[in-house]
Write a protein that holds these residues in place. Structure first.
Motif, PDB file in Angstrom:
ATOM      1  N   GLN A 247       0.825  -1.206   0.000  1.00  0.00           N
ATOM      2  CA  GLN A 247       0.000   0.000   0.000  1.00  0.00           C
ATOM      3  C   GLN A 247       0.863   1.262   0.000  1.00  0.00           C
ATOM      4  O   GLN A 247       0.550   2.235  -0.697  1.00  0.00           O
ATOM      5  N   VAL A 251       0.733   4.341  -2.865  1.00  0.00           N
ATOM      6  CA  VAL A 251       0.516   5.760  -2.573  1.00  0.00           C
ATOM      7  C   VAL A 251       1.753   6.588  -2.920  1.00  0.00           C
ATOM      8  O   VAL A 251       1.652   7.673  -3.521  1.00  0.00           O
ATOM      9  N   TYR A 254       1.933   7.009  -6.613  1.00  0.00           N
ATOM     10  CA  TYR A 254       0.861   7.886  -7.077  1.00  0.00           C
ATOM     11  C   TYR A 254       1.343   9.334  -7.042  1.00  0.00           C
ATOM     12  O   TYR A 254       1.211  10.077  -8.023  1.00  0.00           O
ATOM     13  N   PHE A 255       1.910   9.742  -5.907  1.00  0.00           N
ATOM     14  CA  PHE A 255       2.353  11.125  -5.765  1.00  0.00           C
ATOM     15  C   PHE A 255       3.579  11.430  -6.625  1.00  0.00           C
ATOM     16  O   PHE A 255       3.790  12.572  -7.027  1.00  0.00           O
ATOM     17  N   SER A 258       1.473  11.719 -10.241  1.00  0.00           N
ATOM     18  CA  SER A 258       0.337  12.632 -10.364  1.00  0.00           C
ATOM     19  C   SER A 258       0.732  14.094 -10.155  1.00  0.00           C
ATOM     20  O   SER A 258       1.704  14.399  -9.462  1.00  0.00           O
ATOM     21  N   ASP A 260      -0.718  15.924  -8.218  1.00  0.00           N
ATOM     22  CA  ASP A 260      -0.852  16.173  -6.779  1.00  0.00           C
ATOM     23  C   ASP A 260       0.494  16.119  -6.078  1.00  0.00           C
ATOM     24  O   ASP A 260       0.673  16.726  -5.021  1.00  0.00           O
ATOM     25  N   ALA A 306      -1.250   6.282 -12.495  1.00  0.00           N
ATOM     26  CA  ALA A 306      -1.232   6.853 -11.142  1.00  0.00           C
ATOM     27  C   ALA A 306      -2.536   6.563 -10.401  1.00  0.00           C
ATOM     28  O   ALA A 306      -2.521   6.221  -9.211  1.00  0.00           O
ATOM     29  N   GLU A 307      -3.661   6.677 -11.087  1.00  0.00           N
ATOM     30  CA  GLU A 307      -4.950   6.398 -10.446  1.00  0.00           C
ATOM     31  C   GLU A 307      -5.034   4.933 -10.014  1.00  0.00           C
ATOM     32  O   GLU A 307      -5.575   4.617  -8.948  1.00  0.00           O
ATOM     33  N   TRP A 310      -3.081   4.617  -6.913  1.00  0.00           N
ATOM     34  CA  TRP A 310      -3.836   5.142  -5.767  1.00  0.00           C
ATOM     35  C   TRP A 310      -4.781   4.065  -5.233  1.00  0.00           C
ATOM     36  O   TRP A 310      -4.883   3.867  -4.019  1.00  0.00           O
ATOM     37  N   THR A 311      -5.437   3.379  -6.150  1.00  0.00           N
ATOM     38  CA  THR A 311      -6.326   2.271  -5.747  1.00  0.00           C
ATOM     39  C   THR A 311      -5.526   1.179  -5.055  1.00  0.00           C
ATOM     40  O   THR A 311      -5.957   0.621  -4.031  1.00  0.00           O
ATOM     41  N   GLY A 313      -2.850   1.585  -3.386  1.00  0.00           N
ATOM     42  CA  GLY A 313      -2.507   2.095  -2.066  1.00  0.00           C
ATOM     43  C   GLY A 313      -3.636   1.977  -1.072  1.00  0.00           C
ATOM     44  O   GLY A 313      -3.415   1.820   0.132  1.00  0.00           O
ATOM     45  N   ASN A 314      -4.862   2.034  -1.575  1.00  0.00           N
ATOM     46  CA  ASN A 314      -6.027   1.928  -0.682  1.00  0.00           C
ATOM     47  C   ASN A 314      -6.438   0.490  -0.410  1.00  0.00           C
ATOM     48  O   ASN A 314      -6.969   0.182   0.663  1.00  0.00           O
TER      49      ASN A 314
END
Length: 355
Positions: A247, A251, A254-255, A258, A260, A306-307, A310-311, A313-314
């Motif tokens: 996870q 994440v 992702y950062f 992205s 973000d 990236a999305e 993120w998934t 990571g969750n």
């Protein structure tokens, strides 16, 4: 004593270093976009980094090296400083501010409390600009990449401040941090714009050729297009990670990809595409717009990855890894094709200019 550089205008932006530089260029009356700064400094890169807590990718060239290359090409006299003693660093910083010179510094992100990061998520290459201080309140005036008209996402929600007041204690922790990766270690730059030259055709061609060379023919398998291929191969092996590390990897990356995380979108590929669109104004009718548009489309595909991360990571769902591997392999092929085409265009332009 309190001193603020009144003529300095904080502004938000896409990436910490290019935004910090953009503000300095504007202050010294030589405005350039973040995209042009990124491209002229040959900022586009790729690295797959194996760290104990989590593998991490990077889509831009090394901090410090990028700034030095950019300054050299634009004929800016830059002085890179790294005092061993923080008190020396503090004294010099205040002196520069009193001389009305905003200071580009590097900080370890979790020590900048307004970012709301996990205390263990160290990254000491985060660039901000100091433009004032107040000894009575014991705070520095700091411009980061957020702004009242440019919110940025943090783990604790959006922030959108024209500037931040950072305590002396907090700033000392952030600037003197030796945590990896990219330890801050009191790093900062001084710039002299008196011999500055605007971006020109030869400069643009050199910058693009250097980017193509480093991406297409990197010296190691973890770098450039080879690094993207490596990422596609290694991500399948993440199935061996425990749930927490898997996870964290999701994440973290992702950062790193992205907007973000301060990449401008698509692990800096959108920013590079925008550079090529601007460069087309200096080198018209050479096909740079088409390649720039291709990089912006590529950035969208990176953002889709990236999305998915993120998934991951969750959920920590290792079943996602094979599909991600295929996506990354396809991205490597697309990016290789774009860079080979771009290299051919600028080589032809260079040869035409010589003849």
């Amino acid at each position: 004593m309190k001193f603020i550089i009144e003529d300095f205008k904080p502004s938000g932006g896409k990436h910490c270093i290019t935004n910090a530089l953009k503000q300095l260029f504007a202050y010294y009356q030589h405005p350039l976009s973040e995209a042009m700064l990124f491209g002229v400094g040959s900022g586009l890169a790729f690295t797959y980094i194996n760290l104990a807590a989590s593998p991490m990718v990077s889509g831009r060239s090394k901090p410090i090296e990028f700034e030095q290359i950019l300054a050299e090409r634009l004929k800016i006299n830059s002085k890179y400083r790294q005092p061993k003693n923080y008190q020396v660093c503090l004294t010099k910083t205040k002196k520069l501010l009193q001389q009305k010179q905003p200071v580009l510094i590097y900080t370890d992100m979790p020590f900048m409390n307004y970012l709301g990061l996990d205390p263990h998520s160290h990254f000491g290459g985060h660039a901000v600009v100091l433009f004032g201080y107040d000894d009575q309140q014991e705070v520095f005036y700091v411009s980061d990449r957020d702004n009242s008209d440019y919110p940025i996402r943090t783990p604790k929600g959006d922030i959108a401040s024209d500037y931040h007041l950072v305590s002396y204690q907090e700033m000392e922790q952030a600037r003197s941090s030796s945590f990896r990766p990219f330890p801050a270690n009191n790093k900062y730059f001084e710039f002299d714009f008196s011999s500055y030259e605007e971006p020109q055709t030869d400069m643009i061609i050199t910058a693009i050729k250097d980017t193509c060379e480093s991406m297409l023919r990197p010296p190691a398998k973890l770098l450039g297009i080879n690094g993207i291929v490596k990422f596609s191969q290694e991500i399948v092996k993440w199935k061996k990670f425990d749930q927490k590390k898997l996870q964290t990897a999701g994440v973290t990356n992702y950062f790193q990809i992205s907007k973000d995380g301060g990449t401008g979108g698509g692990i800096f590929r959108k920013l590079y595409g925008e550079f090529l669109l601007e460069a087309d104004q200096l080198i018209p009718d050479r096909g740079l717009t088409a390649v720039g548009t291709g990089f912006i489309k590529l950035a969208d595909e990176w953002d889709a990855v990236a999305e998915e991360l993120w998934t991951l990571g969750n959920t920590g769902d290792a079943e996602m890894l094979p599909a991600l591997s295929e996506q990354l392999s396809a991205l490597a092929s697309t990016e290789r094709h774009l860079l080979e085409h771009l290299e051919a265009l600028v080589t032809e332009t260079y040869e035409t200019q010589k003849s």
